[in-house]
Design an enzyme around this catalytic site. Structure first.
Site, PDB file in Angstrom:
ATOM      1  CB  THR A  99      -0.949   0.014   1.214  1.00 10.34           C
ATOM      2  OG1 THR A  99      -1.762   1.192   1.178  1.00 10.34           O
ATOM      3  CG2 THR A  99      -0.201  -0.010   2.527  1.00 10.34           C
ATOM      4  CG  HIS A 141       5.226 -11.202  16.651  1.00 12.37           C
ATOM      5  ND1 HIS A 141       6.256 -11.994  16.209  1.00 12.37           N
ATOM      6  CD2 HIS A 141       5.762 -10.437  17.647  1.00 12.37           C
ATOM      7  CE1 HIS A 141       7.357 -11.734  16.895  1.00 12.37           C
ATOM      8  NE2 HIS A 141       7.072 -10.777  17.772  1.00 12.37           N
TER       9      HIS A 141
END
Length: 423
Positions: free
Chosen positions: A342, A394
């Site tokens: 993006t 994560h």
């Protein structure tokens, strides 16, 4: 006669909303002409005529929920055209007189305004039946309703919003005596308009997906910075030759796509996704490019970027941008994807923490290029610098891998020859 049907939705789409009719009963239509638009939670679909003829009738109004292959209306030959409906003046005249006799003569101004609005509505051939009904029943003037439709037309939501604004002053006046007795906060002078507008299906879906990601993934973002001077020099040196040969300009996005693809090869887990208790490693590289459109953020997919040239990437991105602007993106254009990029820098963003596009596990954020002082070979120099960000899940990507992934992108962009030579 031929039924007008809702297009077949993909498996992930259960229903849609009839966004707008482009024809009204009695209008002539040609084969392939757009009759209506349907908004799903991903794209806006066009419903086209399958034959020449006349729109005989409609079974659904703007704003109605529709299902896959549901009948929206009927197209027939010219002899099937419905008889012209009576004008609003002819219908409302006797009714208005009867209502007046029933005790509403004490409001002549409102009745006159309603009749005037009805006359205006019947003269407007760009109003859908649903919008015309709201306008006439509530005495609205179509010329005073802000239009947000795809063709500059008034949608049902626009008309309902105007009804809400019209009701607000009346409510305030009715409550005025009670407020005069009880001390109240000072209200600023002047107009303070509000408008309640339902979320589009696409906006609802974007909201749901982003919130689901925040609730599910263990999101973390790591940052770095890139000296864009080498990439800018490369583009300046070869831009004219690139355009002459390929018919498209060399931009930074294609360089970032190539750099990201090489980094994904080196760190496969960044290209992976989570499914239950499993990690799915993808042996291909489908990169989504976030594109802003009038209806919200969309992410069309570049397929097999490891096999695409810089020119091929630029052409594909340009094609998607045009389709997004005209509302022509399809479900297939946005399905899948293993990684996303993006570019908030096009709007002036200095730094951000982008949210991953599930089920992907990472997204790269680009930002604006700012000239600022940096230390280079023991000297302070002014260089065009860009902050880049990698948001990642994560749960499967460790900090070490995320940082090294971003550093590799930085190194490739600061020495583009390495990327082109695959070093």
């Amino acid at each position: 006669m031929a039924d007008i049907k809702v297009p077949v939705f993909s498996e992930s789409v259960s229903e849609g909303t009839l966004l707008a009719w482009h024809k009204k009963p009695g209008d002539a239509v040609k084969r392939g002409e757009v009759l209506a638009e349907i908004e799903t939670d991903k794209v806006v679909l066009e419903v086209t005529a399958l034959q020449d003829g006349v729109l005989v009738s409609t079974a659904k109004n703007e704003g109605d929920t529709v299902l896959s292959e549901e009948v929206l209306g009927v197209v027939g030959d010219a002899g099937s055209a419905p008889a012209p409906a009576a004008t609003q003046e002819a219908v409302s005249g006797p009714i208005a007189n009867e209502a007046s006799a029933g005790g509403t003569a004490a409001q002549p101004d409102s009745a006159a305004a309603g009749t005037s609005a009805g006359n205006e509505a019947t003269r407007r051939d760009d109003l859908s039946p649903a919008v015309r009904k709201v306008v006439v029943e509530n005495g609205l003037n179509p010329a005073q309703i802000p239009a947000t439709g795809p063709k500059g037309n008034i949608t049902k939501a626009d008309a309902l919003g105007a009804v809400g604004q019209q009701a607000a002053p009346a409510q305030t006046a009715a409550e005025a005596p009670a407020q005069a007795v009880t001390p109240a906060a000072v209200i600023p002078a002047g107009a303070r308009p509000e408008q309640r507008v339902p979320m589009t299906r696409i906006r609802q879906r974007i909201s749901e997906r982003l919130k689901d990601v925040q609730n599910t993934a263990a999101l973390l973002t790591t940052f770095n910075e890139v000296n864009m001077q080498p990439a800018m020099d490369l583009r300046k040196k070869y831009q004219d030759q690139f355009v002459a040969k390929h018919g498209v300009k060399l931009g930074f996005m294609s360089l970032f796509v190539r750099a990201a693809t090489e980094a994904l090869k080196a760190f496969p887990v960044v290209n992976a996704s989570v499914e239950g208790k499993d990690i799915i490693y993808h042996g291909f590289y489908d990169i989504g490019i976030a594109v802003a459109s009038d209806r919200g953020l969309v992410v069309p997919i570049l397929r097999d970027t490891d096999q695409m040239s810089l020119a091929g990437i630029e052409k594909a991105i340009g094609g998607y941008a045009q389709k997004a602007k005209s509302g022509k993106l399809t479900l297939e254009d946005m399905s899948g994807g293993t990684f996303s990029i993006t570019n908030g820098g096009t709007f002036g963003s200095m730094m951000s923490t982008p949210i991953i596009n599930a089920p992907q596990s990472a997204i790269l954020g680009m930002h604006n290029i700012i000239e600022r002082p940096i230390a280079q070979n023991g000297q302070v120099v002014i260089a065009p610098m860009m902050y880049i960000a990698l948001s990642y899940d994560h749960r499967i990507i460790d900090g070490k891998e995320a940082v090294q992934f971003l550093v590799m992108i930085k190194n490739l962009l600061e020495d583009p020859a390495r990327m082109l030579l695959e070093l």
